[in-house]
Design a protein around this motif. Structure first.
Motif, PDB file in Angstrom:
ATOM      1  N   SER A 175      -8.552  10.921   6.764  1.00  5.70           N
ATOM      2  CA  SER A 175      -9.565  11.427   6.034  1.00  5.70           C
ATOM      3  C   SER A 175     -11.086  10.626   6.746  1.00  5.70           C
ATOM      4  O   SER A 175     -12.035  11.336   6.788  1.00  5.70           O
ATOM      5  N   ASN A 194     -14.046  11.275   1.310  1.00  2.00           N
ATOM      6  CA  ASN A 194     -14.177  10.715   2.243  1.00  2.00           C
ATOM      7  C   ASN A 194     -15.136  11.182   3.391  1.00  2.00           C
ATOM      8  O   ASN A 194     -15.986  10.597   4.075  1.00  2.00           O
ATOM      9  N   ASP A 207     -10.019   1.087   4.270  1.00  2.00           N
ATOM     10  CA  ASP A 207      -8.987   1.447   3.115  1.00  2.00           C
ATOM     11  C   ASP A 207      -8.760   0.005   2.441  1.00  2.00           C
ATOM     12  O   ASP A 207      -8.884  -0.784   3.104  1.00  2.00           O
ATOM     13  N   SER A 232      -5.536  11.679  -7.468  1.00  2.00           N
ATOM     14  CA  SER A 232      -4.066  12.498  -7.103  1.00  2.00           C
ATOM     15  C   SER A 232      -3.036  11.421  -6.784  1.00  2.00           C
ATOM     16  O   SER A 232      -1.833  11.869  -6.575  1.00  2.00           O
ATOM     17  N   LYS A 233      -3.353  10.129  -6.940  1.00  2.00           N
ATOM     18  CA  LYS A 233      -2.090   9.403  -6.903  1.00  2.00           C
ATOM     19  C   LYS A 233      -1.687   8.704  -8.343  1.00  2.00           C
ATOM     20  O   LYS A 233      -1.160   9.488  -8.910  1.00  2.00           O
ATOM     21  N   HIS A 253      -7.403   5.697   6.888  1.00  2.52           N
ATOM     22  CA  HIS A 253      -6.587   7.042   6.648  1.00  2.52           C
ATOM     23  C   HIS A 253      -7.489   8.142   7.547  1.00  2.52           C
ATOM     24  O   HIS A 253      -8.547   7.903   7.783  1.00  2.52           O
ATOM     25  N   ASP A 308     -12.111   2.743   0.593  1.00  2.00           N
ATOM     26  CA  ASP A 308     -11.184   3.717  -0.022  1.00  2.00           C
ATOM     27  C   ASP A 308     -10.184   2.872  -0.741  1.00  2.00           C
ATOM     28  O   ASP A 308      -9.230   2.582  -0.289  1.00  2.00           O
ATOM     29  N   GLY A 344      -7.943  15.444  -7.084  1.00  4.27           N
ATOM     30  CA  GLY A 344      -9.223  15.096  -7.117  1.00  4.27           C
ATOM     31  C   GLY A 344      -9.646  13.634  -6.912  1.00  4.27           C
ATOM     32  O   GLY A 344      -8.733  12.954  -6.752  1.00  4.27           O
ATOM     33  N   ALA A 382      -8.023   4.636  -2.594  1.00  5.66           N
ATOM     34  CA  ALA A 382      -6.685   5.659  -2.991  1.00  5.66           C
ATOM     35  C   ALA A 382      -5.530   5.105  -3.721  1.00  5.66           C
ATOM     36  O   ALA A 382      -5.163   5.374  -4.428  1.00  5.66           O
ATOM     37  N   HIS A 383      -5.175   3.864  -2.900  1.00  6.83           N
ATOM     38  CA  HIS A 383      -3.809   3.456  -3.297  1.00  6.83           C
ATOM     39  C   HIS A 383      -3.874   2.321  -4.182  1.00  6.83           C
ATOM     40  O   HIS A 383      -2.714   1.689  -4.477  1.00  6.83           O
ATOM     41  N   THR A 390      -8.992   7.969  -6.232  1.00  6.38           N
ATOM     42  CA  THR A 390      -8.307   9.408  -6.032  1.00  6.38           C
ATOM     43  C   THR A 390      -7.773   9.449  -7.520  1.00  6.38           C
ATOM     44  O   THR A 390      -7.263   8.659  -8.298  1.00  6.38           O
ATOM     45  N   SER A 440      -2.222   2.817   3.708  1.00  3.97           N
ATOM     46  CA  SER A 440      -1.065   3.704   3.336  1.00  3.97           C
ATOM     47  C   SER A 440       0.290   3.838   3.687  1.00  3.97           C
ATOM     48  O   SER A 440       1.214   4.069   3.300  1.00  3.97           O
ATOM     49  N   SER A 462     -11.122  16.326  -3.665  1.00  5.90           N
ATOM     50  CA  SER A 462      -9.900  15.535  -3.150  1.00  5.90           C
ATOM     51  C   SER A 462     -10.570  14.046  -2.561  1.00  5.90           C
ATOM     52  O   SER A 462     -11.577  14.080  -2.226  1.00  5.90           O
ATOM     53  N   GLY A 463      -9.538  13.467  -2.193  1.00  5.01           N
ATOM     54  CA  GLY A 463      -9.902  11.858  -1.797  1.00  5.01           C
ATOM     55  C   GLY A 463     -10.157  12.438  -0.353  1.00  5.01           C
ATOM     56  O   GLY A 463     -11.089  11.882   0.220  1.00  5.01           O
ATOM     57  N   TYR A 464      -9.735  13.380   0.202  1.00  3.69           N
ATOM     58  CA  TYR A 464      -9.891  13.914   1.636  1.00  3.69           C
ATOM     59  C   TYR A 464     -11.401  14.105   1.727  1.00  3.69           C
ATOM     60  O   TYR A 464     -12.087  13.860   2.675  1.00  3.69           O
TER      61      TYR A 464
END
Ligand code: PMP
Length: 416
Positions: free
Chosen positions: A134, A111, A175, A237-238, A132, A204, A244, A206-207, A235, A179, A106-108
């Protein structure tokens, strides 16, 4: 059994208005969701490209389940390293134009893994104040010497690095898209500082993955600094619709992570279904068939619409649009009124965001249909006026001319 500790803690949270509940929800096609039994337009998810419902991803997962089963059975370093990992890592590295990639659960955990591996106890780490959770947890676990710089303030970052002892190599972590605010880190300036002080840079994305940059590679691509990022975290997951994360970097940096990242070593590998769905999502990005342009058009449509209605919105280009309200109760009331109208747009209040900056965090997806988005804007007019968050007057002033009531940190702006 004595539950008084739990009951007292929960009662305190309720008294402070900070109690959290988990609601039943299931994702539907077209960026909609069934939430608490009600079919709503989902303006609170992170499924930016709508890939969670895409036939190619569903089919890839279905085939993987029927061929390989549904579980990995062990951690990757024991017997869980399914061969799908190899192709997925090769695709992730190709997508980002890097030598190598490493998949995390996961992203969590990505990180956590990168930061605990990279940061030795006592290493100076320079971290944006809005990073974030994480990242914060990774730095705590690593027992780093953490210097928090003001959000997005590269001058403050440089001042802190300049003042710190440089016995150990510094690490800068940020980031790329934040977020809760949707704004983009000043990566160009951060890269200059990283070079001047010989720091490692962890970003990061992620977004930003699947959202920013023509190829959807993130803010690093958009700001043309990809070559200067040592560890880029993306990520699945988004925007990529499943679950993942991947970290990209040099071959040496990734080999180092394989040996040092405890959140990779001590956890069960991802199931084949997830790996297969992730491959299908990356294929779409690599081949240029992911609906990134549609997403960017939807973002512009909603942003322009909300600005012209008089809502206060920071100047961002990401899929996260925070409607700044300020007052906690008004923010909750707006979220509830929107829910009545069939719109899921969650209120974000302190302590998740600073006191006095409660907001509705709206997120946009390429899966949203224009008709649904128009209806959503109509609901924002109706509810905003009823709650006196916007007035009729604002309707006549264009978003570009409007100035923020909140100082220049959140200037009103119609285009992105
Ligand atoms: N980084 C950021 C900026 C995030 O917003 C999130 C999740 N909201 C994560 C990392 C964690 O990613 P995941 O949900 O895949 O664990």
């Amino acid at each position: 059994m004595n539950d008084s500790f739990f009951l007292d803690t929960v009662a305190l949270l309720k008294a402070k208005g900070l109690y959290r509940e988990i609601h039943p929800a299931s994702q539907l096609p077209s960026g909609r969701i069934e939430f608490d039994g009600k079919n709503c337009l989902n303006l609170s998810g992170n499924d930016y490209l709508g890939l969670s419902q895409h036939p190619a991803l569903k089919e890839a997962a279905r085939l993987a389940a029927s061929r390989f089963g549904v579980g990995a059975g062990a951690s990757r370093l024991i017997t869980g390293n399914h061969r799908l990992y190899e192709t997925l890592e090769e695709k992730a590295a190709r997508f980002k134009g890097k030598e190598a990639a490493l998949i995390f659960s996961s992203g969590y955990t990505a990180n956590l893994g990168v930061l605990t591996a990279l940061v030795e106890a006592g290493s100076p780490v320079f971290s944006d104040e809005l990073n974030h959770a994480s990242i914060i947890d990774g730095l705590k676990t690593a027992r780093a010497q953490v210097y928090i710089y003001r959000h997005g303030d590269h001058r403050h970052l440089e001042q802190l690095i300049g003042e710190s002892s440089r016995e150990k190599r510094p690490v800068i972590v940020t980031d790329s898209v934040f977020s809760m605010d949707g704004d983009v880190a000043p990566l160009r300036e951060i890269v200059e500082i990283k070079k001047r002080y010989g720091a490692f840079l962890v970003v990061d994305e992620a977004h930003a993955t699947g959202v920013l940059g023509k190829g959807g590679r993130g803010a690093g691509e958009e700001l043309q600094v990809e070559d200067s990022i040592d560890f880029s975290v993306g990520t699945f997951s988004k925007a990529l619709g499943s679950y993942g994360a991947f970290v990209t970097g040099s071959r040496a940096a990734i080999d180092f992570l394989i040996n040092r990242a405890r959140s990779l070593i001590y956890t069960t590998a991802l199931p084949p279904t997830v790996l297969a769905a992730n491959q299908a999502a990356l294929d779409m990005l690599i081949e240029g068939t992911a609906p990134i342009r549609k997403l960017q058009q939807n973002i512009k449509f909603v942003r322009d619409g909300l600005c012209s209605l008089g809502y206060r919105i920071p100047d961002t280009s990401s899929a996260i649009i925070p409607l700044m309200i300020g007052d906690n109760l008004k923010t909750t009331a707006l979220s509830e009124a929107l829910f009545e109208e069939g719109i899921l747009a969650k209120a974000i209040r302190p302590p998740t965001v600073p006191e006095g900056s409660a907001r509705i965090r709206i997120t946009i997806s390429a899966a949203h249909g224009r008709k649904d988005l128009k209806e959503a804007l109509a609901a924002f007019v109706k509810c905003g006026r009823r709650l006196e968050i916007i007035s009729d007057l604002h309707h006549q002033v264009s978003g570009k001319e409007r100035r923020s009531e909140n100082g220049n940190r959140y200037p009103g702006k119609a285009d992105n």
